[in-house]
Design a protein around this motif. Sequence first.
Motif, short mmCIF file in Angstrom:
data_model
loop_
_atom_site.label_atom_id
_atom_site.label_comp_id
_atom_site.label_asym_id
_atom_site.label_seq_id
_atom_site.Cartn_x
_atom_site.Cartn_y
_atom_site.Cartn_z
N LYS A 9 0.83 -1.22 0.00
CA LYS A 9 0.00 0.00 0.00
C LYS A 9 0.86 1.27 0.00
CE LYS A 9 -4.47 -1.33 1.76
NZ LYS A 9 -5.38 -1.29 2.91
N LEU A 12 1.86 2.57 -3.43
CA LEU A 12 0.86 3.00 -4.43
C LEU A 12 1.21 4.37 -5.00
CD1 LEU A 12 -1.86 2.43 -5.90
CD2 LEU A 12 -2.96 3.77 -4.10
N ASN A 13 1.60 5.31 -4.09
CA ASN A 13 1.90 6.65 -4.59
C ASN A 13 3.07 6.64 -5.58
OD1 ASN A 13 1.36 9.52 -4.58
ND2 ASN A 13 3.37 9.69 -3.62
N ILE A 16 1.87 5.30 -8.92
CA ILE A 16 1.08 6.25 -9.72
C ILE A 16 1.97 7.37 -10.27
CG2 ILE A 16 -0.80 7.95 -9.62
CD1 ILE A 16 -1.93 5.17 -9.54
N ALA A 27 -7.96 8.97 -12.85
CA ALA A 27 -8.39 8.22 -11.67
C ALA A 27 -9.54 8.97 -11.00
CB ALA A 27 -7.21 8.07 -10.71
N SER A 43 -0.27 11.87 -8.89
CA SER A 43 0.15 11.12 -7.70
C SER A 43 -1.10 10.46 -7.14
CB SER A 43 0.77 12.05 -6.67
OG SER A 43 -0.24 12.70 -5.92
N ALA A 44 -0.89 9.59 -6.13
CA ALA A 44 -2.05 8.89 -5.56
C ALA A 44 -2.76 9.74 -4.52
CB ALA A 44 -1.61 7.57 -4.95
N LYS A 45 -2.17 10.90 -4.20
CA LYS A 45 -2.74 11.70 -3.10
C LYS A 45 -4.16 12.16 -3.40
CE LYS A 45 1.65 13.20 -1.19
NZ LYS A 45 2.63 13.08 -2.30
N ILE A 47 -6.25 10.69 -5.41
CA ILE A 47 -7.15 9.59 -5.79
C ILE A 47 -8.05 9.18 -4.63
CG2 ILE A 47 -7.26 7.20 -6.58
CD1 ILE A 47 -4.64 7.60 -8.02
N LEU A 49 -9.74 6.27 -3.24
CA LEU A 49 -9.76 4.81 -3.39
C LEU A 49 -11.13 4.23 -3.05
CD1 LEU A 49 -6.31 3.63 -2.00
CD2 LEU A 49 -7.13 3.49 -4.35
N GLY A 92 -8.44 2.58 -11.26
CA GLY A 92 -9.52 2.58 -10.27
C GLY A 92 -10.90 2.36 -10.86
#
Lengths: 344, 259
Positions: A9, A12-13, A16, A27, A43-45, A47, A49, A92
């Motif tokens: 986990k 993930l960032n 991405i 996303a 970045s995943a920030k 997103i 989830l 996603g």
Amino acid sequence: MDKFVTLNKQDLNDFIVKLSRSQPVMAPVARGCKSFVFESVDSAKAIALHYIPTILPPKKYFFPQRETLLTYNKTTPAWDPVLESRKMAIFGVHTCDLAGIQCLNMVMSASPQDNNYNARKEGITIIGLECNNYCDEYASCNVMDNHLPNGGYDLFFTELPDAFMVHVNSNAGERIVNDIGFFSAATPKHTQQLEEMRARKREIFKPEVKAGHKQLRGIFAGAFDSRQWDRIGERCVACGNCTNVCPTCYCFDVRDEINLDFNTGTRGRVWDSCQNEEFAQVAGGENFRKQRGQRQRHRYMRKFNYPVERFSRYFCTGCGRCSRACMAKINLKETIDALAEEKR
Amino acid sequence: MKKMKVAFFDFTCCEGCQLQVANMGESLLEVLDLIELVTFREVMSERSEQYDVAIVEGSITTSHDVERIKKIRETAKVLIAYGSCAAIGGINGMKNNFGLEEIREYVYKKDARFFDTIPTRAIHQVVKVDYAVNGCPVYVPEFVKVLKAALSGIPYRVPDYAVCVECKLNENECMYDKGITCFGPVTRAGCNSWCINNNNICYGCRGLVSNPALNGQKDILEKYAVPLPWIENKMNMYNKPRELGIDDPAKTELRKLES
């Protein structure tokens, strides 16, 4: 190709970020008070989830709301087709929306195939994301059989306690795993966690309506003259929200637009809706579906009856967008229940 | 191609829609290449009584207006009702909520008798109109479309579906989901949901769709606990002159004036 890998986990960032340097990444991100949209991220920030279905489905990347089909020049004269394709990854995508893309793929590759759609599809890599629980009360993904992954993706992420289990389902998916990195082989512990999660899902996800998957078509095929359509028509305000947010609606209007030189111009298409007042109106003013109830009936039949005949598949994915977006709170689950009740 | 002579006129309005033309930016130069602008009080001193296309802003609110618009109609080959006031009566229509005498006293006080007034009407309620550009103010890309249609002699149809359609395509979060009442569901599209794209509600400035669903709309208002008189009040902000076709006190006054 049937291979599972995992992504921690906390990686993930980085995944991405690195993926977005190789190609644009779309996303789900939050919009407004309680909505989500697919949007470009780096970045995943940003997103989300855990999100309820986005306002528009990811269909918009395959078949944009407005799209140029050709440019023309009256004096030359010339007609030049415009085929746009852009490399991108959509991260996603829930199983309901994967099903929506599968439906559209069938429609747009049936003869005559839609070149614009297929050109865009070429450039798109799809990364799915499993829903471990219901998004909200509008979803009916269990009865539509779309609550579990059923193909239609390159990679598919499932969230486990400390990692994502990732199903690699295509060469494009495998390339991302190899090129971007951060992945490791799935361990038996992760496989067991995945099985436990799926077992929990079987407890949570139950048929959401008073009819089984297989019965749905019969219910709608026999409901052409149902009184329900008048009742729904009374409430409908024909705002078109239900069809504009639907992952499997594909009607469009073609419009020519001349430039101010009155010589060159473009031909484009814009999403159209069978709920709009003028949709079924022809020259001379005749309107074949003047009543809102007729238009609503048409929409439902295009999900549960007609496509089954042509493509052997329901075109409702159970995402719940039509009910969520309806100004008049016309609810798909209630409609099915009422029709099922009538049939009894 | 011989350039068409174009003239702008204003009646009761704020002239904001004409300002939209002055503010068009680069495409204004392209437009000016296509036409010969002969009258446009807001931006030039020259004027001419000869023109092919009349672009008319504002609504008809005095008997002098009636004479003037009839004369313009006689001269122009093409008449474009420009902006909400011209196309649907617009803001000025709020006057029709009151008795004429009452509202005249309210506005002009002791000098009221010097000011002639009649119920507010849209241009098409007085003379034949060939094209309409809705909006308060007009949405410039739509004006350009209408102008192109007018210069090529083809019809332009204002979309007859709700602003919601364009708003959804633009993927805005619904105002009702934010707990805010918005007139998108009953208002004619064509503005590309301009206001909502900019975090404002739809005020209904483009007028109602031709077939608004009364029952359905009442359900919505009930569901979101919006009181009907409040909605009526807001709707009348732009749409009051619509009633002149129906049985309405303003219409009775109008008949009195015309007989």
